[in-house]
Structures are given as C-alpha cells and as structure tokens.
Design a protein around this motif. Structure first.
Motif, short mmCIF file in Angstrom:
data_model
loop_
_atom_site.label_atom_id
_atom_site.label_comp_id
_atom_site.label_asym_id
_atom_site.label_seq_id
_atom_site.Cartn_x
_atom_site.Cartn_y
_atom_site.Cartn_z
N UNK A 16 0.77 -1.13 -0.08
CA UNK A 16 -0.07 -0.17 0.02
C UNK A 16 1.05 1.25 -0.02
N UNK A 17 0.78 2.07 -0.96
CA UNK A 17 1.36 3.43 -0.84
C UNK A 17 0.72 4.45 -1.49
N UNK A 18 1.01 5.53 -1.24
CA UNK A 18 0.40 7.04 -1.81
C UNK A 18 1.24 7.35 -2.91
N UNK A 19 0.60 7.50 -4.08
CA UNK A 19 1.23 7.76 -5.32
C UNK A 19 2.36 9.06 -5.26
N UNK A 20 3.60 8.49 -6.16
CA UNK A 20 4.47 9.66 -6.11
C UNK A 20 4.18 10.84 -6.57
N UNK A 21 4.30 11.71 -5.99
CA UNK A 21 3.86 13.18 -6.42
C UNK A 21 2.52 13.72 -5.70
N UNK A 22 2.06 12.85 -4.80
CA UNK A 22 0.85 13.28 -4.05
C UNK A 22 1.00 13.15 -2.67
N UNK A 23 2.20 13.17 -2.30
CA UNK A 23 2.57 13.06 -0.83
C UNK A 23 2.40 14.30 0.05
N UNK A 24 2.51 15.46 -0.82
CA UNK A 24 2.40 16.80 -0.24
C UNK A 24 0.99 16.92 0.37
N UNK A 25 1.13 17.40 1.70
CA UNK A 25 -0.35 17.52 2.40
C UNK A 25 -1.34 18.27 1.65
N UNK A 26 -2.66 17.80 1.69
CA UNK A 26 -3.75 18.27 1.06
C UNK A 26 -4.84 18.24 2.02
N UNK A 27 -5.51 19.53 2.52
CA UNK A 27 -6.60 19.47 3.27
C UNK A 27 -7.96 19.43 2.74
N UNK A 28 -8.83 18.80 3.49
CA UNK A 28 -10.17 18.89 2.93
C UNK A 28 -10.93 19.28 4.05
N UNK A 29 -12.28 19.73 3.88
CA UNK A 29 -13.28 20.14 4.84
C UNK A 29 -14.37 19.07 4.59
N UNK A 30 -14.52 18.13 5.66
CA UNK A 30 -15.56 17.00 5.62
C UNK A 30 -15.68 16.36 6.86
N UNK A 31 -16.51 15.41 7.04
CA UNK A 31 -16.80 14.78 8.19
C UNK A 31 -15.67 13.61 8.15
N UNK A 32 -14.71 13.76 9.07
CA UNK A 32 -13.44 12.71 9.02
C UNK A 32 -14.09 11.28 9.10
N UNK A 33 -14.93 11.12 10.05
CA UNK A 33 -14.97 9.70 10.35
C UNK A 33 -15.82 9.05 9.26
N UNK A 34 -16.75 9.69 8.87
CA UNK A 34 -17.61 9.19 7.38
C UNK A 34 -16.73 9.19 6.46
#
Length: 349
Positions: A221-239
């Motif tokens: 399991x990995x995060x795609x190369x180039x997508x590691x930089x933190x991106x913040x979203x506004x959502x229900x985290x648990x959902x």
C-alpha cells in the motif's frame, strides 16, 4: 402571411371565411352587375362565416382540447390555469396543442419507464436481501440442530460449530448495521460533523489499520509519487474514514496477491479535491460499472460472497459522498485493475 400549419383559431376562421366569401361575392357581382351589392355580400358573408366558424372552433373543438389539458394536469384547475385555458390556449394552433400533448406523453413515458426500472430494482433488492439473510440464518440453524441432535457431546465438534455459528451471527449483525447506516443516509438524517483534516494522514492511518489484511496477500500500500504533499479537505472525517476503509478493503479482496494498492490525492481547483484508490486486481466488466454502487449488487455473486462482506459497502460510500454534496466514480479494466475516486471540498479557513 403566417404558415398554415401554425394558424390560431381566429386566423383559421378568417382564412376559411375569406375562402368562402370571396367566390360567393364574386358570383353575386357577376349576376347583379352591381359592385356595391358584391362588396356588401363579401362583407356580410365574411362576417357571418367568420363568427360561425370561430364559434364552432372555440365552443366545440377547443372545449374538448381544454378537457384534454385538464385530464393531463389531473388536478382541479387553479385560477392561473383557468386564465390560461380561457385566454392563452385558444390562441394556440392545433399543431402547438399537439406538440404540448406529445411532450406530455413523452414525459409520462419517461416516468413510466423509471417506475418500471424502480420496480425491477425493488424486486431484485428484496430478492438479494432475502438471500443475504437466509444464508447465515440457515447456517446457524444447521449448526444448532446438529448440536442438539447429539453432536454436542463431542467437544471438538461443539467448539467448531459454535465458532461457525458465531461467525454467521457476526455476519447478520454487520448486515443489520450496514442496512441501518444506509437507511439513515438515504433519509438524510445522518448529521455531518465537518472539519479540516489532511487527507494523506487519514489514508496512512487506514493503510496501517488494514495492514494485517494486506500483509496476508502480500499487497503493498502506497501513496502515489507526487501526491505526498499534504492536502487538506473540509469533510466529516469519520464518515470519510468509513469510505476509505471500504475502498481499501475492496481493493484488498479483489486485488491480486503480491500486487499493490495506490492512493492518489489531487487538488482539482480551489474548491475541490479528488481522492482515488487504485488496485491492480481482477477488474470489473464494463457492463457492471454502472451498477456497482447499488445495494447488494455483485458482479459475480458466488465469488463475491466467498470474499465476505454484506454487499452494501459501495452503496454506503456513494451515500456518504453524496451527503457531502460530492460525487463518486469508477474506472476499471478486467485483469488490469480498478480505480474508485471521489471528490471532497477543499479546506475552509
């Protein structure tokens, strides 16, 4: 001159009256040789014919058309509709009325087709629901009956059967919980507690929590190369955690041993973020792609049930994403892999 195909009742009456009055008045003029008598005949015949034809059209033909419109609307006419029937409708040509009726007919046909599809979907859903409940219930019944008929004396068999019965009870509990969750989401009663959070951090948490399952199949399991930089979203985290767990579990179930699961996060624009979970597993046939988010829909019923699960995971994902006002999609090719992605709102300051 207006097209003869789009004449209003008044125009049609005038045209018909003119066609009647003109030859008759010419005949009278020829017979009498008096132009005044001919002109007076033209005026009288035209006026009389126009009034009679218009009266006939409005009182008989358009009266029937008004009834058709009222039957189409299937409700008692409001004051606004009465004004429409009295003043606007009589100004319409027969072709315009026909177009209105044809549009209404097309709309009704679309509604009927939708009702037929919903009815077929309801029947299929009830059939699948019955099957999902029947399988564990019959299994539990079989284990209990066998134990009561004498197998209880054998310690090894008793323990094995009770463990199997417990697994089927857990399956029923999971099924009930998923049904309750999806019913709450469909009714719009599920409250969302939105907050800003970093998408990659949540993905890493889920990869870690499911590491035993992925390790058993030696899936990386990995995060795609180039997508590691933190991106913040506004959502229900648990959902959203629930959505990602379902997607990663599915990717694990249908991913090939020694394969990989890759998460990608992209900032589409200033308002939206795209999150995708990809695997290199068995893939999905194109004919199934449009239905995989339906409740209990399985691309291969026998194989899917062997993999476990309630068949509601993707349906729950869809409802959660849509409750956020966003969308979810799938891309897949058999024997190549599957990518399921969804959008979320970017961080709010």
């Amino acid at each position: 001159m207006p097209s003869t195909k789009n004449l209003s009742p008044r125009q049609l009456s005038a045209l018909t009256a003119g066609l009647l009055a003109l030859p008759i008045s010419i005949g009278i003029f020829i017979l009498t040789g008096n132009i005044i008598v001919g002109a007076a005949s033209l005026l009288l015949i035209f006026s009389g014919s126009y009034g009679l034809i218009l009266f006939t059209l409005e009182k008989f033909i358009y009266r029937k058309i008004k009834l058709i419109y009222k039957l189409i609307h299937q409700t008692k006419a409001t004051k606004k509709e009465e004004v429409y029937f009295k003043y606007i409708l009589p100004q319409k040509s027969i072709d315009e009325v026909r177009e209105d009726v044809e549009k209404w007919g097309e709309k009704r046909n679309e509604e009927i087709e939708l009702l037929k599809k919903n009815e077929a979907y309801r029947k299929e859903f009830l059939q699948n629901l019955a099957h999902e409940f029947k399988t564990p219930i019959f299994a539990i019944q079989g284990y209990v009956d066998t134990l009561l008929n004498g197998a209880m004396e054998d310690m090894a068999i008793r323990k094995k059967f009770l463990e199997n019965a417990a697994k089927n009870v857990d399956r029923l509990v999971n099924l009930m919980n998923d049904l309750d969750e999806i019913s709450t989401l469909e009714r719009g009663e599920q409250l969302l507690y939105k907050q800003n959070f970093i998408t990659q951090d949540l993905i890493r948490e889920i990869f870690e929590s499911l590491s035993i399952k992925t390790h058993n199949k030696n899936i990386r399991t990995t995060i795609k190369k180039g997508c590691e930089s933190p991106i913040m979203v506004f959502a229900d985290k648990e959902k959203i955690r629930m959505v990602l767990i379902n997607l990663v579990e599915n990717a694990t179930k249908y991913g090939k041993p020694n394969g990989s699961i890759v998460a990608s996060v992209y900032k589409i624009d200033e308002k939206n973020v795209l999150i995708e979970i990809s695997d290199d597993g068995i893939g999905i046939e194109e004919e199934h792609l449009g239905r995989i988010f339906e409740r209990f829909y399985r691309t291969d019923a026998a194989r899917s049930r062997d993999k476990g699960g309630t068949g509601l995971g993707l349906a729950i994902c869809k409802h959660i994403v849509e409750a956020h006002g966003q969308s979810i999609h799938v891309r897949s090719t058999p024997d190549v892999g599957t990518t399921i992605g969804f959008t979320l709102e970017s961080r709010r300051d």
